[in-house]
Design an enzyme around this catalytic site. Structure first.
Site, PDB file in Angstrom:
ATOM      1  N   MET A  70       0.852  -1.192   0.000  1.00  0.00           N
ATOM      2  CA  MET A  70       0.000   0.000   0.000  1.00  0.00           C
ATOM      3  C   MET A  70       0.892   1.248   0.000  1.00  0.00           C
ATOM      4  SD  MET A  70      -3.442  -0.928   2.049  1.00  0.00           S
ATOM      5  CE  MET A  70      -2.795  -0.795   3.692  1.00  0.00           C
ATOM      6  N   GLY A  71       2.150   1.089  -0.409  1.00  0.00           N
ATOM      7  CA  GLY A  71       3.061   2.224  -0.494  1.00  0.00           C
ATOM      8  C   GLY A  71       3.685   2.570   0.840  1.00  0.00           C
TER       9      GLY A  71
ATOM     10  N   LEU B 139       6.821   2.914   1.295  1.00  0.00           N
ATOM     11  CA  LEU B 139       7.759   1.784   1.303  1.00  0.00           C
ATOM     12  C   LEU B 139       8.898   1.984   2.299  1.00  0.00           C
ATOM     13  CD1 LEU B 139       8.047   1.030  -2.533  1.00  0.00           C
ATOM     14  CD2 LEU B 139       6.394   0.143  -0.874  1.00  0.00           C
ATOM     15  N   HIS B 140       9.225   0.916   3.004  1.00  0.00           N
ATOM     16  CA  HIS B 140      10.349   0.934   3.947  1.00  0.00           C
ATOM     17  C   HIS B 140      11.214  -0.302   3.658  1.00  0.00           C
ATOM     18  CE1 HIS B 140       7.982  -2.098   5.947  1.00  0.00           C
ATOM     19  NE2 HIS B 140       6.990  -1.253   6.120  1.00  0.00           N
TER      20      HIS B 140
ATOM     21  N   HIS C 157       9.476  -3.652   2.900  1.00  0.00           N
ATOM     22  CA  HIS C 157       8.989  -3.850   1.521  1.00  0.00           C
ATOM     23  C   HIS C 157      10.157  -4.111   0.570  1.00  0.00           C
ATOM     24  CE1 HIS C 157       5.737  -1.024   3.062  1.00  0.00           C
ATOM     25  NE2 HIS C 157       5.047  -2.078   2.689  1.00  0.00           N
TER      26      HIS C 157
ATOM     27  N   GLN D 119     -10.121  -2.432   2.933  1.00  0.00           N
ATOM     28  CA  GLN D 119      -9.563  -3.130   4.091  1.00  0.00           C
ATOM     29  C   GLN D 119      -9.437  -2.235   5.321  1.00  0.00           C
ATOM     30  OE1 GLN D 119      -5.784  -4.049   1.856  1.00  0.00           O
ATOM     31  NE2 GLN D 119      -4.869  -3.833   3.869  1.00  0.00           N
TER      32      GLN D 119
ATOM     33  N   LYS E 146       5.609 -10.084   9.055  1.00  0.00           N
ATOM     34  CA  LYS E 146       5.137  -9.068  10.012  1.00  0.00           C
ATOM     35  C   LYS E 146       3.606  -9.120  10.120  1.00  0.00           C
ATOM     36  CE  LYS E 146       4.364  -4.767  11.624  1.00  0.00           C
ATOM     37  NZ  LYS E 146       3.285  -4.328  10.805  1.00  0.00           N
TER      38      LYS E 146
ATOM     39  N   SER F  56       4.696   0.857   7.810  1.00  0.00           N
ATOM     40  CA  SER F  56       4.374   2.196   7.300  1.00  0.00           C
ATOM     41  C   SER F  56       3.755   3.036   8.409  1.00  0.00           C
ATOM     42  CB  SER F  56       3.399   2.087   6.130  1.00  0.00           C
ATOM     43  OG  SER F  56       3.913   1.196   5.180  1.00  0.00           O
ATOM     44  N   ARG F  57       3.092   2.374   9.345  1.00  0.00           N
ATOM     45  CA  ARG F  57       2.432   3.102  10.446  1.00  0.00           C
ATOM     46  C   ARG F  57       3.435   3.730  11.414  1.00  0.00           C
ATOM     47  NH1 ARG F  57      -3.120   1.786  10.772  1.00  0.00           N
ATOM     48  NH2 ARG F  57      -3.542   0.159   9.274  1.00  0.00           N
TER      49      ARG F  57
HETATM   50  O1  PAF Z   1       0.031  -5.708   3.540  1.00  0.00           O
HETATM   51  C1  PAF Z   1      -0.438  -4.783   2.842  1.00  0.00           C
HETATM   52  O2  PAF Z   1       0.204  -3.765   2.602  1.00  0.00           O
HETATM   53  C2  PAF Z   1      -1.838  -4.922   2.282  1.00  0.00           C
HETATM   54  O3  PAF Z   1      -2.683  -5.563   3.172  1.00  0.00           O
HETATM   55  C3  PAF Z   1      -1.891  -5.603   0.895  1.00  0.00           C
HETATM   56  C4  PAF Z   1      -1.417  -7.038   0.979  1.00  0.00           C
HETATM   57  C5  PAF Z   1      -1.024  -4.825  -0.078  1.00  0.00           C
HETATM   58  C6  PAF Z   1      -3.326  -5.618   0.358  1.00  0.00           C
HETATM   59  O4  PAF Z   1      -3.822  -4.329   0.210  1.00  0.00           O
END
Ligand code: PAF
Length: 281
Positions: A33-34, A36-37, A40, A64, A152, A189-190
């Protein structure tokens, strides 16, 4: 350094993937979901090693998020993300326009029972339906051979593995180890949402998990040790522990001692930010 091409429609994506497949090349996908760290980026590296071609997807999936504020606050850093991927052998970044994922009239829901009813699923209604639905679409749109997910999000990994098995999706799901900051905090990301003061307190979560895991290995039970660990987390400054549980790795059934291959999983709130983590026991 070359910024990978950004693709926004499934038609363009399919055309590129078709040309790769005609050459007999394998394709790996890293769904994100971007924001990025290094976590990812470690998935991108695993994909590079296993596959001829790598696609990183970036899509903040509204389905989600069960809390509109959480969706609004979710970090969106597409340009920065693209720059980070320039240091990797990533062939395409798929940032689908929202209507590519949820076209007008979209009314399909991919829903799993059992595995999704515990842990995060019990506290975030609809979350795993959203994950399962978008992941299914990302798999069918990218036509990837392998998909790379971090441990994670351990429950998510098990849910996606089950989904692929149940629906006979022609893709292999690969789980990759959690990447941690120097002080042990799992990369997420949080973490960007934590104030400096909260960031200092955050490693208490992994410390509590590690202490509890040691107690379990020494013959303690999750029930006794859980209460102690929860107290430590709250004393460190967290405001709520949503769950702290020992679960079997394969079916996520609740355990009191690690007689089966087990995982200790936690979700807790720190200064308005929900953090999750897990370790094997
Ligand atoms: O883990 C995530 O970042 C999200 O849940 C995913 C797998 C990209 C689905 O939106």
């Amino acid at each position: 350094m070359r910024i990978p091409p950004i693709i926004r429609t499934k038609a363009d994506l399919r055309a590129v993937v078709k040309s790769w497949k005609q050459e007999g090349e394998t394709v790996g996908v890293v769904p994100t979901m971007g924001a990025l760290h290094q976590g990812h980026l470690s998935l991108a590296r695993a994909a590079e090693q296993a596959c001829d071609r790598v696609i990183v997807t970036i899509f903040v999936n509204p389905k989600q998020f069960n809390n509109p504020e959480d969706l609004e606050n979710y970090p969106r850093t597409e340009e920065d993300d693209a720059r980070k991927l320039a240091h990797h052998r990533v062939d395409a970044i798929y940032c689908p326009n929202p209507e590519e994922i949820y076209p007008d009239g979209f009314c399909t829901n991919v829903s799993l029972s059992g595995l999704t009813e515990v842990l995060c699923g019990a506290h975030r209604p609809g979350h795993f339906d959203g994950v399962a639905t978008v992941v299914t679409k990302l798999f069918t749109q990218t036509l990837a051979d392998q998909a790379f997910f971090g441990e994670k999000d351990f429950q998510q990994l098990q849910v996606v593995k089950r989904l692929v098995q149940d629906l006979d999706l022609p893709i292999e799901v690969v789980g990759c180890p959690t990447i941690r900051e120097e002080d042990g905090l799992a990369m997420s990301s949080r973490n960007l949402l934590l104030s400096d003061r909260a960031r200092i307190k955050a490693p208490a979560l992994i410390q509590a998990l590690e202490d509890m895991a040691e107690g379990l290995r020494n013959g303690g039970t999750a029930q006794e040790l859980g209460a102690e660990a929860e107290k430590k987390i709250l004393t460190a400054g967290f405001t709520e522990v949503e769950y702290l549980e020992l679960r079997a790795c394969d079916d996520l059934s609740l355990q009191d001692t690690p007689v089966r291959e087990s995982r200790l999983l936690v979700a807790a709130w720190l200064a308005g930010v929900r953090l999750i983590d897990n370790i094997s026991v």
